[in-house]
Design a protein around this motif. Structure first.
Motif, PDB file in Angstrom:
ATOM      1  N   LEU A  47      77.368  65.877  27.219  1.00  7.48           N
ATOM      2  CA  LEU A  47      75.995  65.937  26.728  1.00  7.48           C
ATOM      3  C   LEU A  47      75.349  67.269  27.108  1.00  7.48           C
ATOM      4  N   VAL A  61      68.930  69.770  31.069  1.00 10.03           N
ATOM      5  CA  VAL A  61      70.102  68.989  30.679  1.00 10.03           C
ATOM      6  C   VAL A  61      71.319  69.369  31.518  1.00 10.03           C
ATOM      7  N   VAL A  67      73.504  61.059  20.654  1.00 15.55           N
ATOM      8  CA  VAL A  67      72.624  60.950  21.824  1.00 15.55           C
ATOM      9  C   VAL A  67      72.065  62.315  22.214  1.00 15.55           C
ATOM     10  N   SER A  68      72.865  63.363  22.025  1.00 14.76           N
ATOM     11  CA  SER A  68      72.440  64.708  22.442  1.00 14.76           C
ATOM     12  C   SER A  68      71.515  65.396  21.447  1.00 14.76           C
ATOM     13  N   VAL A  99      61.929  63.942  32.967  1.00 17.70           N
ATOM     14  CA  VAL A  99      63.341  64.260  33.191  1.00 17.70           C
ATOM     15  C   VAL A  99      63.620  64.404  34.687  1.00 17.70           C
ATOM     16  N   ASP A 124      68.659  57.446  33.520  1.00 19.60           N
ATOM     17  CA  ASP A 124      69.178  58.140  32.336  1.00 19.60           C
ATOM     18  C   ASP A 124      68.198  58.064  31.169  1.00 19.60           C
ATOM     19  N   TRP A 136      66.480  61.173  29.024  1.00 17.13           N
ATOM     20  CA  TRP A 136      66.652  61.454  27.595  1.00 17.13           C
ATOM     21  C   TRP A 136      65.395  61.236  26.779  1.00 17.13           C
ATOM     22  N   LEU A 156      63.549  64.491  27.520  1.00 23.79           N
ATOM     23  CA  LEU A 156      64.056  65.590  26.689  1.00 23.79           C
ATOM     24  C   LEU A 156      63.573  65.442  25.254  1.00 23.79           C
ATOM     25  N   TRP A 157      63.488  64.204  24.793  1.00 23.30           N
ATOM     26  CA  TRP A 157      62.977  63.980  23.437  1.00 23.30           C
ATOM     27  C   TRP A 157      61.509  64.426  23.327  1.00 23.30           C
ATOM     28  N   PRO A 192      67.977  58.926  22.041  1.00 19.30           N
ATOM     29  CA  PRO A 192      67.618  58.008  23.126  1.00 19.30           C
ATOM     30  C   PRO A 192      67.665  56.532  22.717  1.00 19.30           C
ATOM     31  N   LEU A 245      71.082  55.347  22.966  1.00 14.63           N
ATOM     32  CA  LEU A 245      71.420  55.182  24.382  1.00 14.63           C
ATOM     33  C   LEU A 245      70.927  53.827  24.895  1.00 14.63           C
TER      34      LEU A 245
END
Length: 269
Positions: free
Chosen positions: A46, A71, A128-129, A155, A199, A203, A206-207, A224, A227
């Motif tokens: 990822l 990340v 997911v990434s 994060v 986790d 994510w 990050l989104w 996400p 995930l």
């Protein structure tokens, strides 16, 4: 955002790199007859999607650097921990049992490893990434805004949360007095899966950074959300919980009083 063809080109290159990495890891797993290390590559892979995008995209430098640092910090921390756990604990019995059963049914080890372990992980990892891919592709807005910095804080919180949970579990298992006991202390007192919760914080954070860039960034929410689905329906936790519920004294009670995911004070029994 850049032209759609440029976006699709970067995404396609990243997908190709992702598939190639899993093919190489599959070959390694077949050679050593152990695929447990794939769990470490989940985190490192990822992070690699963020690195690959960083060297291709021409987005806002501040946002690109922020996403890359976050990340990679998450991926290197979790990936290193999973590699250490593999070397310390040995092959994961989930994978051993899965592949042994496949071979008993006549499937070769290479085919079983590819079909049951590696085949689906490449597209899942790529999806997911998406926040760290699409979040780096827009040059506007130039500066990270309030929502982005809230995402960055989320994060960091997620990394600290899951790191603490992993450390607490390692200490618990290293104590011989805890052999066969249920870990219900520290963060594990408030959620059955503090590592999964951490986790998800990472994510979704990050989104939020990616979402500031517009429609493509907002659309990366599918990462996400996938995930969440993986954790709830298909993760290794689902399988070992069923086993522990019937084999370890006190585990059923622990599940009954403890929040499955979101940290919450335990129910009074």
């Amino acid at each position: 955002m850049p032209p759609i063809l440029d976006i699709l080109q970067i995404l396609a290159i990243n997908f190709g790199l992702c598939v190639a990495s899993f093919v190489l890891l599959w070959a390694l797993g077949v050679a050593i007859k152990d695929v447990t290390f794939v769990d470490a590559w989940w985190a490192l892979g990822l992070a690699s999607m963020g690195v690959a995008t960083f060297f291709q995209a021409e987005g806002s430098p501040q946002r690109m650097q922020l996403i890359l640092v976050l990340v990679c910090l998450w991926g290197l921390r979790l990936g290193s921990y999973m590699l250490w756990r593999w070397r310390d604990h040995g092959p994961d019995r989930r994978y051993v049992k899965m592949l042994d059963r496949a071979q008993e049914k006549g499937m070769s080890y290479p085919k079983a490893a590819w079909v049951m372990v590696f085949q689906l992980q490449a597209p899942i990892l790529w999806v997911v990434s998406l926040p760290v891919q699409l979040g780096q592709m827009s040059a506007t807005p130039v500066a990270v805004g309030t929502i982005g910095w809230i995402g960055a804080a989320l994060v960091v919180f997620g990394i600290l949360f899951e790191s603490t949970a992993d450390w607490q579990m390692v200490r618990f298992k290293k104590n011989p007095a805890n052999q066969g006991q249920v870990m219900d202390k520290g963060l594990w007192r408030y959620t059955q899966h503090p590592n999964y919760f951490g986790d998800l914080c990472v994510w979704f954070g990050l989104w939020l950074i990616a979402a500031e860039t517009g429609l493509w960034g907002v659309a990366s929410i599918v990462g996400p959300l996938l995930l969440v689905l993986m954790f709830v329906r298909y993760s290794g936790g689902v399988s070992y919980e069923k086993r522990l519920k019937h084999t370890r004294p006190g585990y059923a009670d622990y599940m009954a009083r403890t929040s499955p995911m979101i940290p919450w004070p335990p129910k009074k029994g």
